[in-house]
Write a protein that holds these residues in place. Structure first.
Motif, short mmCIF file in Angstrom:
data_model
loop_
_atom_site.label_atom_id
_atom_site.label_comp_id
_atom_site.label_asym_id
_atom_site.label_seq_id
_atom_site.Cartn_x
_atom_site.Cartn_y
_atom_site.Cartn_z
N TYR A 56 -75.63 10.28 -15.55
CA TYR A 56 -76.58 9.88 -14.51
C TYR A 56 -77.57 8.85 -15.06
O TYR A 56 -77.84 7.83 -14.41
CB TYR A 56 -77.32 11.10 -13.96
CG TYR A 56 -78.41 10.75 -12.98
CD1 TYR A 56 -78.11 10.45 -11.66
CD2 TYR A 56 -79.75 10.69 -13.39
CE1 TYR A 56 -79.11 10.09 -10.75
CE2 TYR A 56 -80.75 10.34 -12.49
CZ TYR A 56 -80.43 10.04 -11.19
OH TYR A 56 -81.42 9.69 -10.30
N ASN A 57 -78.11 9.11 -16.26
CA ASN A 57 -79.08 8.18 -16.87
C ASN A 57 -78.43 6.83 -17.16
O ASN A 57 -79.06 5.79 -16.97
CB ASN A 57 -79.66 8.78 -18.15
CG ASN A 57 -80.57 9.96 -17.87
OD1 ASN A 57 -81.12 10.09 -16.78
ND2 ASN A 57 -80.71 10.85 -18.84
N GLN A 70 -78.10 4.94 -13.87
CA GLN A 70 -79.40 4.42 -13.44
C GLN A 70 -79.81 3.19 -14.25
O GLN A 70 -80.35 2.23 -13.71
CB GLN A 70 -80.48 5.50 -13.52
CG GLN A 70 -80.26 6.67 -12.58
CD GLN A 70 -80.02 6.24 -11.14
OE1 GLN A 70 -80.77 5.46 -10.57
NE2 GLN A 70 -78.95 6.75 -10.55
N SER A 71 -79.51 3.20 -15.55
CA SER A 71 -79.85 2.05 -16.40
C SER A 71 -79.01 0.83 -16.05
O SER A 71 -79.51 -0.29 -15.99
CB SER A 71 -79.63 2.41 -17.88
OG SER A 71 -80.49 3.44 -18.27
N LYS A 106 -77.66 0.14 -13.19
CA LYS A 106 -78.07 -0.36 -11.87
C LYS A 106 -79.19 -1.40 -11.98
O LYS A 106 -79.31 -2.28 -11.13
CB LYS A 106 -78.56 0.79 -10.99
CG LYS A 106 -77.48 1.58 -10.33
CD LYS A 106 -78.08 2.66 -9.45
CE LYS A 106 -77.01 3.47 -8.77
NZ LYS A 106 -77.60 4.54 -7.92
N LYS A 107 -80.01 -1.30 -13.02
CA LYS A 107 -81.15 -2.21 -13.20
C LYS A 107 -80.75 -3.57 -13.76
O LYS A 107 -81.56 -4.48 -13.79
CB LYS A 107 -82.18 -1.55 -14.12
CG LYS A 107 -82.80 -0.31 -13.53
CD LYS A 107 -83.73 0.35 -14.52
CE LYS A 107 -84.24 1.67 -13.97
NZ LYS A 107 -85.01 2.41 -14.98
#
Length: 147
Positions: free
Chosen positions: A116-117, A120-121, A123-124
């Motif tokens: 998940y982390n 999320q990273s 995606k940035k």
């Protein structure tokens, strides 16, 4: 004299390869080397092109080459591989034509929270439009990822 024919069980080989793996599909508007450079700079990985594990496919009498970038987490058995999913109009995983990159995590335990982390990273990163985990049940040509 007995002649014995040995047959390689591709399904078993593929199942062994995909044991302890997670696969992410990524849509991004960038070249593979720039994408890996962004990951290295923004997330702190150290992806490098590994020509020894480049995927070669032959379809319709033509050769297709799919580059693979590799990063191994220091002092672990956790390996990350980024495949470019498209080469000259052909796809490594045709069932995921909308995905530009495939990110395979293999080896040591990679828990849901770490996955998940990572998502999320990623995606940035500038140019990333979509990232999603792909389940083994939906991958029809996963043998194409085996090196």
């Amino acid at each position: 004299m007995l002649k014995m024919k040995l047959k390689l069980n591709i399904d078993e080989l593929t199942d062994d390869f995909f044991e302890d793996t997670r696969l992410l599909g990524i849509t991004a508007t960038t070249k593979s080397y720039r994408f890996c450079w962004a990951i290295n700079n923004m997330i702190g990985f150290n992806f490098r092109l590994n020509p020894d594990i480049e995927i070669h496919l032959q379809k319709k009498g033509r050769q297709y080459f799919f580059p693979v970038y590799q990063f191994t987490v220091p002092n672990t058995d956790l390996h990350h591989f980024i495949y470019h999913n498209q080469y000259d109009g052909e796809y490594l995983l045709p069932e995921f034509k909308h995905m530009d990159f495939l990110w395979l995590v293999k080896g040591d335990c990679f828990p849901d929270e770490d996955c998940y982390n990572l998502i999320q990273s990623v995606k940035k990163i500038n140019g990333v439009q979509l990232i999603a985990e792909l389940t083994n049940e939906h991958i029809k040509n996963k043998g194409n990822l085996v090196f």
